[in-house]
Design a protein around this motif. Structure first.
Motif, PDB file in Angstrom:
ATOM      1  N   ASN A  38      -9.465   6.414   3.443  1.00 43.79           N
ATOM      2  CA  ASN A  38      -9.061   7.379   2.423  1.00 43.79           C
ATOM      3  C   ASN A  38      -7.554   7.608   2.510  1.00 43.79           C
ATOM      4  O   ASN A  38      -7.075   8.329   3.373  1.00 43.79           O
ATOM      5  N   ASN A  39      -6.821   7.004   1.589  1.00 40.98           N
ATOM      6  CA  ASN A  39      -5.367   7.112   1.568  1.00 40.98           C
ATOM      7  C   ASN A  39      -4.894   8.144   0.533  1.00 40.98           C
ATOM      8  O   ASN A  39      -3.823   8.026  -0.034  1.00 40.98           O
ATOM      9  N   ASN A  43     -10.117  15.343   0.736  1.00 35.47           N
ATOM     10  CA  ASN A  43     -11.405  14.819   1.198  1.00 35.47           C
ATOM     11  C   ASN A  43     -12.083  14.101   0.040  1.00 35.47           C
ATOM     12  O   ASN A  43     -11.999  14.552  -1.102  1.00 35.47           O
ATOM     13  N   VAL A  44     -12.752  12.987   0.330  1.00 36.76           N
ATOM     14  CA  VAL A  44     -13.497  12.253  -0.684  1.00 36.76           C
ATOM     15  C   VAL A  44     -14.890  11.972  -0.127  1.00 36.76           C
ATOM     16  O   VAL A  44     -15.028  11.497   1.000  1.00 36.76           O
ATOM     17  N   PRO A  67      -8.636  12.841   4.477  1.00 35.70           N
ATOM     18  CA  PRO A  67      -7.407  12.071   4.272  1.00 35.70           C
ATOM     19  C   PRO A  67      -6.908  11.461   5.583  1.00 35.70           C
ATOM     20  O   PRO A  67      -6.895  12.113   6.618  1.00 35.70           O
ATOM     21  N   GLY A  68      -6.536  10.172   5.528  1.00 39.15           N
ATOM     22  CA  GLY A  68      -6.020   9.494   6.713  1.00 39.15           C
ATOM     23  C   GLY A  68      -7.091   9.001   7.662  1.00 39.15           C
ATOM     24  O   GLY A  68      -6.777   8.494   8.734  1.00 39.15           O
ATOM     25  N   PHE A  69      -8.353   9.124   7.278  1.00 42.11           N
ATOM     26  CA  PHE A  69      -9.464   8.653   8.100  1.00 42.11           C
ATOM     27  C   PHE A  69     -10.217   7.565   7.343  1.00 42.11           C
ATOM     28  O   PHE A  69      -9.979   7.342   6.158  1.00 42.11           O
ATOM     29  N   ASP A 103      -6.950   4.636  -2.794  1.00 43.94           N
ATOM     30  CA  ASP A 103      -5.739   5.386  -3.109  1.00 43.94           C
ATOM     31  C   ASP A 103      -5.964   6.397  -4.231  1.00 43.94           C
ATOM     32  O   ASP A 103      -5.022   7.041  -4.669  1.00 43.94           O
ATOM     33  N   GLY A 104      -7.182   6.516  -4.715  1.00 47.90           N
ATOM     34  CA  GLY A 104      -7.511   7.431  -5.807  1.00 47.90           C
ATOM     35  C   GLY A 104      -8.258   6.697  -6.904  1.00 47.90           C
ATOM     36  O   GLY A 104      -8.486   5.481  -6.811  1.00 47.90           O
ATOM     37  N   PRO A 105      -8.659   7.413  -7.959  1.00 48.12           N
ATOM     38  CA  PRO A 105      -9.430   6.794  -9.042  1.00 48.12           C
ATOM     39  C   PRO A 105      -8.758   5.545  -9.596  1.00 48.12           C
ATOM     40  O   PRO A 105      -7.584   5.565  -9.948  1.00 48.12           O
TER      41      PRO A 105
END
Length: 111
Positions: A38-39, A43-44, A67-69, A103-105
């Protein structure tokens, strides 16, 4: 029903480890696991569906990644459908034994 989240890692270190030893990232997960880093800055939750699932009512797995994990996603088939935060409009496919950077949607990179 979530996968283990390992430790926070630098994105460059994740790329290096994933390109050299994807098995080390997936260790302990089911045979058909993939890894997603997850960049983003939020949280996702990755809702994972079997590729042949056309209704997408019940995910095969949900994985919350900070984030970052990174986390492991698992389903069956040659590909898995992944819905970030259960949003079908942002669906993407992943393959077993691969690593990805989210990196997102609409922004997914294969390592």
């Amino acid at each position: 029903m979530g996968a283990e989240v390992k430790a926070k890692v630098d994105l460059n270190k994740f790329y290096d480890q994933a390109s050299k030893d994807i098995g080390g990232l997936i260790q302990g997960a089911a045979v058909n696991g993939a890894v997603i880093y997850n960049n983003t800055d939020k949280n996702v939750t990755f809702d994972v569906y079997n590729y042949i699932d056309s209704v997408n009512w019940i995910p095969a797995q949900k994985t919350l990644v900070a984030p970052g994990f990174y986390g492991t996603v698992v389903a069956s088939g040659k590909f898995f459908k992944v819905h970030p935060n259960n949003n079908k409009n942002e669906e993407f496919l992943v393959a077993p034994h691969k690593a990805y950077v989210y990196d997102g949607p609409g922004k997914l990179q294969t390592v």
